[in-house]
Structure formats: structure tokens, C-alpha cells
Write a protein that holds these residues in place. Structure first.
Motif, PDB file in Angstrom:
ATOM      1  N   ASN A  63       6.917  58.762  32.721  1.00  0.00           N
ATOM      2  CA  ASN A  63       5.637  59.537  32.460  1.00  0.00           C
ATOM      3  C   ASN A  63       5.634  60.599  33.404  1.00  0.00           C
ATOM      4  O   ASN A  63       5.249  61.941  33.075  1.00  0.00           O
ATOM      5  N   ASN A  64       5.284  60.426  34.422  1.00  0.00           N
ATOM      6  CA  ASN A  64       5.642  61.172  35.331  1.00  0.00           C
ATOM      7  C   ASN A  64       6.622  62.509  35.537  1.00  0.00           C
ATOM      8  O   ASN A  64       6.178  63.766  35.618  1.00  0.00           O
ATOM      9  N   ARG A  65       7.583  61.994  34.606  1.00  0.00           N
ATOM     10  CA  ARG A  65       8.957  62.759  34.877  1.00  0.00           C
ATOM     11  C   ARG A  65       8.697  63.825  33.806  1.00  0.00           C
ATOM     12  O   ARG A  65       9.596  65.061  33.574  1.00  0.00           O
ATOM     13  N   LEU A  66       7.917  63.314  33.470  1.00  0.00           N
ATOM     14  CA  LEU A  66       8.144  64.454  31.635  1.00  0.00           C
ATOM     15  C   LEU A  66       6.266  64.981  31.985  1.00  0.00           C
ATOM     16  O   LEU A  66       6.221  65.900  30.888  1.00  0.00           O
ATOM     17  N   TRP A  71       6.030  69.453  36.486  1.00  0.00           N
ATOM     18  CA  TRP A  71       7.359  70.273  36.257  1.00  0.00           C
ATOM     19  C   TRP A  71       7.680  71.894  36.872  1.00  0.00           C
ATOM     20  O   TRP A  71       8.421  71.851  37.431  1.00  0.00           O
ATOM     21  N   MET A  72       6.316  72.349  37.209  1.00  0.00           N
ATOM     22  CA  MET A  72       6.030  73.381  36.773  1.00  0.00           C
ATOM     23  C   MET A  72       6.040  73.719  38.682  1.00  0.00           C
ATOM     24  O   MET A  72       6.148  74.124  39.285  1.00  0.00           O
ATOM     25  N   TRP A  74       7.704  71.589  40.649  1.00  0.00           N
ATOM     26  CA  TRP A  74       9.136  71.114  40.833  1.00  0.00           C
ATOM     27  C   TRP A  74       9.846  72.680  40.968  1.00  0.00           C
ATOM     28  O   TRP A  74      10.545  73.246  41.836  1.00  0.00           O
ATOM     29  N   VAL A  75       9.803  72.982  39.543  1.00  0.00           N
ATOM     30  CA  VAL A  75      10.550  74.765  39.223  1.00  0.00           C
ATOM     31  C   VAL A  75      10.235  75.819  40.265  1.00  0.00           C
ATOM     32  O   VAL A  75      11.008  76.063  41.279  1.00  0.00           O
ATOM     33  N   SER A  76       8.305  75.435  40.338  1.00  0.00           N
ATOM     34  CA  SER A  76       8.467  76.790  41.839  1.00  0.00           C
ATOM     35  C   SER A  76       8.617  76.532  43.754  1.00  0.00           C
ATOM     36  O   SER A  76       8.740  77.200  43.779  1.00  0.00           O
ATOM     37  N   ARG A  77       9.150  75.265  43.098  1.00  0.00           N
ATOM     38  CA  ARG A  77       9.485  75.402  44.780  1.00  0.00           C
ATOM     39  C   ARG A  77      10.927  75.087  45.367  1.00  0.00           C
ATOM     40  O   ARG A  77      11.517  75.582  45.729  1.00  0.00           O
ATOM     41  N   GLN A  78      11.989  75.289  43.438  1.00  0.00           N
ATOM     42  CA  GLN A  78      12.814  76.024  43.467  1.00  0.00           C
ATOM     43  C   GLN A  78      12.962  77.237  43.857  1.00  0.00           C
ATOM     44  O   GLN A  78      14.342  77.805  44.382  1.00  0.00           O
TER      45      GLN A  78
END
Length: 98
Positions: A63-66, A71-72, A74-78
Motif C-alpha cells: 500500500n505504501n509503494r502504491l 511516490w511524488m 521520492w521523485v522530487s528527492r531524485q
């Protein structure tokens, strides 16, 4: 606790050596069940659900993965460069290291 399609509770039965728990229905109630053909076809009219003891934790991870918000994040940290302190050598490194 698990519930069959007819609303009957499946009670805990046992846990195997490999960590799988079994929940089973009452065969006397399943004999006259209208959902017997859809639910499970067995000779003793018993529905058994097998689930691993870590399955609840695995469901939480799924559930956390989805989760779109995580997710956003994680994307912003990348896309951000790491802070300079994160890529510099520690000041307490031994002299032989340099």
C-alpha cells in the motif's frame, strides 16, 4: 479474522512450521450454504484460507509503494542534488585513510 462470501467467520485453526496460518469454516454451516459452488468445492464442505504471518506487513508495504503522495516525494528527492555534507569525507577519518 476472515469472512466467507456468505458472512460466516473463518476461525483460526493452526500455524505451520513455515509460518502459514490456517483459518477454516464450520463444515456444518457450509453444507447448506447457497455459495458453496462459488466458494470452494471440497469433499468435507470446509473453506480453508492460508495466509503467512508476515502477510499483514507485506500488505502495508504494498500500500505504501502504491501511495501517490509517497511516490511524488521520492521523485522530487531524485531531482534534487545532495547536500555538500552528504558527499564530503568525514572529518573524523583516520590519518592512514588520507
Amino acid at each position: 479474522m476472515y469472512v466467507c462470501p456468505a458472512g460466516q467467520e473463518l476461525n483460526y485453526r493452526t500455524t505451520g512450521r513455515t509460518g502459514f496460518q490456517q483459518y477454516a469454516s464450520d463444515p456444518e454451516q457450509c453444507k447448506s450454504c447457497p455459495f458453496l459452488n462459488e466458494c470452494k468445492q471440497s469433499k468435507n464442505h470446509r473453506r480453508v484460507v492460508t495466509r503467512h504471518i508476515w502477510e499483514d506487513s507485506k500488505d502495508g508495504v504494498r500500500n505504501n509503494r502504491l501511495n501517490q503522495g509517497l511516490w511524488m516525494t521520492w521523485v522530487s528527492r531524485q531531482s534534487e542534488p545532495p547536500p555538500l555534507a552528504a558527499i564530503s569525507w568525514p572529518s573524523t577519518a583516520p590519518a592512514a585513510f588520507w
